[in-house]
Design a protein around this motif. Sequence first.
Motif, PDB file in Angstrom:
ATOM      1  N   ASP A  15       0.824  -1.212   0.000  1.00  0.00           N
ATOM      2  CA  ASP A  15       0.000   0.000   0.000  1.00  0.00           C
ATOM      3  C   ASP A  15       0.863   1.269   0.000  1.00  0.00           C
ATOM      4  OD1 ASP A  15       0.818  -0.451   2.678  1.00  0.00           O
ATOM      5  OD2 ASP A  15      -1.020   0.423   3.505  1.00  0.00           O
ATOM      6  N   GLN A  16       1.949   1.258   0.769  1.00  0.00           N
ATOM      7  CA  GLN A  16       2.849   2.407   0.790  1.00  0.00           C
ATOM      8  C   GLN A  16       3.615   2.525  -0.527  1.00  0.00           C
ATOM      9  OE1 GLN A  16       5.306   1.979   4.307  1.00  0.00           O
ATOM     10  NE2 GLN A  16       3.840   3.171   5.521  1.00  0.00           N
ATOM     11  N   GLU A  18       2.627   1.632  -3.512  1.00  0.00           N
ATOM     12  CA  GLU A  18       1.723   2.193  -4.522  1.00  0.00           C
ATOM     13  C   GLU A  18       1.497   3.688  -4.298  1.00  0.00           C
ATOM     14  OE1 GLU A  18      -2.921   1.684  -5.729  1.00  0.00           O
ATOM     15  OE2 GLU A  18      -1.805  -0.147  -5.292  1.00  0.00           O
ATOM     16  N   PRO A  94      -1.777   5.967   2.772  1.00  0.00           N
ATOM     17  CA  PRO A  94      -2.027   5.425   1.437  1.00  0.00           C
ATOM     18  C   PRO A  94      -3.487   5.535   1.000  1.00  0.00           C
ATOM     19  CG  PRO A  94      -0.556   3.968   2.619  1.00  0.00           C
ATOM     20  CD  PRO A  94      -1.046   5.003   3.605  1.00  0.00           C
ATOM     21  N   ASP A  95      -4.420   5.412   1.952  1.00  0.00           N
ATOM     22  CA  ASP A  95      -5.825   5.480   1.581  1.00  0.00           C
ATOM     23  C   ASP A  95      -6.356   6.920   1.539  1.00  0.00           C
ATOM     24  OD1 ASP A  95      -5.570   5.570   4.393  1.00  0.00           O
ATOM     25  OD2 ASP A  95      -7.610   4.842   4.673  1.00  0.00           O
TER      26      ASP A  95
END
Length: 122
Positions: A15-16, A18, A94-95
């Motif tokens: 996630d990080q 990306e 990330p979100d």
Amino acid sequence: MSAEVAAYIAALPPDQREALADLRARLKALLPDHIEVMSYAMPGFRQPDPKGRMVAGYAAFAKHLGLYPHSGSVIPQIECAPFKASKSGVLFTPDRPLPDALLRAIIETRQAEIAAGYGRKG
């Protein structure tokens, strides 16, 4: 992408990885002629001339990501809410990436500061 920056991003959790790959691409679009480097153990972009100043760096930490304009006077000039910010940077996850308008404001403010000679010695 420099090999050092590629290795930094590749070593991150998915996630990080990306999120920072996306941020890197967005910074590259805002700073197309700048040099991608590692500075203070974080990826970032430096002006293209031999004495080029750092414009912005970014990093991953255990619970957040950060964007750092390598100046303590840029972030206080910009409304960063709802993101957590200090005088040295703005934090995100990330979100919940930084919006384009905020990213652009940070970069443009840092570039204006550099152009005005802020922080130059002598």
